[in-house]
Design a protein around this motif. Structure first.
Motif, PDB file in Angstrom:
ATOM      1  N   ARG A  38       1.966  11.329 -10.679  1.00 18.58           N
ATOM      2  CA  ARG A  38       1.091  12.501 -10.818  1.00 18.58           C
ATOM      3  C   ARG A  38       1.881  13.801 -10.848  1.00 18.58           C
ATOM      4  NH1 ARG A  38      -2.885  14.696 -12.932  1.00 18.58           N
ATOM      5  NH2 ARG A  38      -4.189  15.995 -11.646  1.00 18.58           N
ATOM      6  N   ARG A  39       3.084  13.802 -10.301  1.00 17.91           N
ATOM      7  CA  ARG A  39       3.894  15.009 -10.229  1.00 17.91           C
ATOM      8  C   ARG A  39       4.214  15.504 -11.633  1.00 17.91           C
ATOM      9  NH1 ARG A  39       9.744  14.745  -7.662  1.00 17.91           N
ATOM     10  NH2 ARG A  39      10.004  13.632  -9.592  1.00 17.91           N
ATOM     11  N   GLY A  40       3.954  16.789 -11.887  1.00 20.48           N
ATOM     12  CA  GLY A  40       4.232  17.378 -13.184  1.00 20.48           C
ATOM     13  C   GLY A  40       3.172  17.103 -14.233  1.00 20.48           C
ATOM     14  N   VAL A  79       4.339   5.534  -5.618  1.00 20.02           N
ATOM     15  CA  VAL A  79       4.358   5.497  -7.079  1.00 20.02           C
ATOM     16  C   VAL A  79       3.288   6.434  -7.645  1.00 20.02           C
ATOM     17  CG1 VAL A  79       3.883   4.021  -9.083  1.00 20.02           C
ATOM     18  CG2 VAL A  79       5.377   3.217  -7.268  1.00 20.02           C
ATOM     19  N   ALA A  80       2.109   6.457  -7.044  1.00 16.62           N
ATOM     20  CA  ALA A  80       1.034   7.330  -7.511  1.00 16.62           C
ATOM     21  C   ALA A  80       1.413   8.804  -7.373  1.00 16.62           C
ATOM     22  CB  ALA A  80      -0.251   7.039  -6.740  1.00 16.62           C
ATOM     23  N   ILE A  81       2.074   9.168  -6.298  1.00 12.49           N
ATOM     24  CA  ILE A  81       2.493  10.562  -6.095  1.00 12.49           C
ATOM     25  C   ILE A  81       3.513  10.966  -7.150  1.00 12.49           C
ATOM     26  CG2 ILE A  81       3.803  12.074  -4.559  1.00 12.49           C
ATOM     27  CD1 ILE A  81       2.436  10.620  -2.205  1.00 12.49           C
ATOM     28  N   ILE A 141       0.836  -1.203   0.000  1.00 13.06           N
ATOM     29  CA  ILE A 141       0.000   0.000   0.000  1.00 13.06           C
ATOM     30  C   ILE A 141       0.871   1.254   0.000  1.00 13.06           C
ATOM     31  CG2 ILE A 141      -1.669   1.341   1.350  1.00 13.06           C
ATOM     32  CD1 ILE A 141      -2.912  -1.364   2.176  1.00 13.06           C
ATOM     33  N   ILE A 142       1.884   1.277   0.836  1.00  9.53           N
ATOM     34  CA  ILE A 142       2.795   2.431   0.898  1.00  9.53           C
ATOM     35  C   ILE A 142       3.528   2.596  -0.432  1.00  9.53           C
ATOM     36  CG2 ILE A 142       4.888   3.311   1.983  1.00  9.53           C
ATOM     37  CD1 ILE A 142       3.831   2.121   4.622  1.00  9.53           C
ATOM     38  N   ALA A 143       3.996   1.495  -1.018  1.00  7.62           N
ATOM     39  CA  ALA A 143       4.684   1.567  -2.314  1.00  7.62           C
ATOM     40  C   ALA A 143       3.742   2.087  -3.398  1.00  7.62           C
ATOM     41  CB  ALA A 143       5.227   0.194  -2.696  1.00  7.62           C
ATOM     42  N   PHE A 144       2.495   1.660  -3.393  1.00  5.11           N
ATOM     43  CA  PHE A 144       1.520   2.124  -4.374  1.00  5.11           C
ATOM     44  C   PHE A 144       1.278   3.632  -4.236  1.00  5.11           C
ATOM     45  CE2 PHE A 144      -2.871   3.102  -5.530  1.00  5.11           C
ATOM     46  CZ  PHE A 144      -2.852   2.727  -6.864  1.00  5.11           C
ATOM     47  N   ILE A 145       1.171   4.110  -3.011  1.00  3.67           N
ATOM     48  CA  ILE A 145       0.952   5.535  -2.777  1.00  3.67           C
ATOM     49  C   ILE A 145       2.146   6.354  -3.266  1.00  3.67           C
ATOM     50  CG2 ILE A 145       0.705   7.287  -0.969  1.00  3.67           C
ATOM     51  CD1 ILE A 145      -1.018   5.229   0.565  1.00  3.67           C
TER      52      ILE A 145
END
Length: 72
Positions: free
Chosen positions: A19-21, A14-16, A8-12
């Motif tokens: 989404r950046r930029g 990667v998602a951040i 879950i932490i790894a998924f979050i």
């Protein structure tokens, strides 16, 4: 249980980073020093032709083409 929390932490994370930029993903800003105005730096987007001025270091962080009338 610890493995699930790790996923879950790894998924979050990667998602951040994915989404950046995202606001400037389609823009390719190039500095145009001939149009500088004092401490403002002029940038032109090679993808959409938008022009923007920034006082911060680096290109604009958002696409400036939104809200412009389409080119004829």
């Amino acid at each position: 249980m610890l493995l699930i929390i790790g996923f879950i932490i790894a998924f979050i994370i990667v998602a951040i980073f994915a989404r950046r930029g995202a606001a400037t993903r389609g823009c390719r800003w190039r500095e145009d020093r001939t149009g500088d105005k004092g401490s403002l730096r002029k940038y032109r987007c090679m993808a959409c032709g938008a022009e923007a001025f920034t006082a911060s270091e680096g290109p604009p962080v958002t696409c400036k083409a939104q809200g412009r009338p389409p080119a004829l």
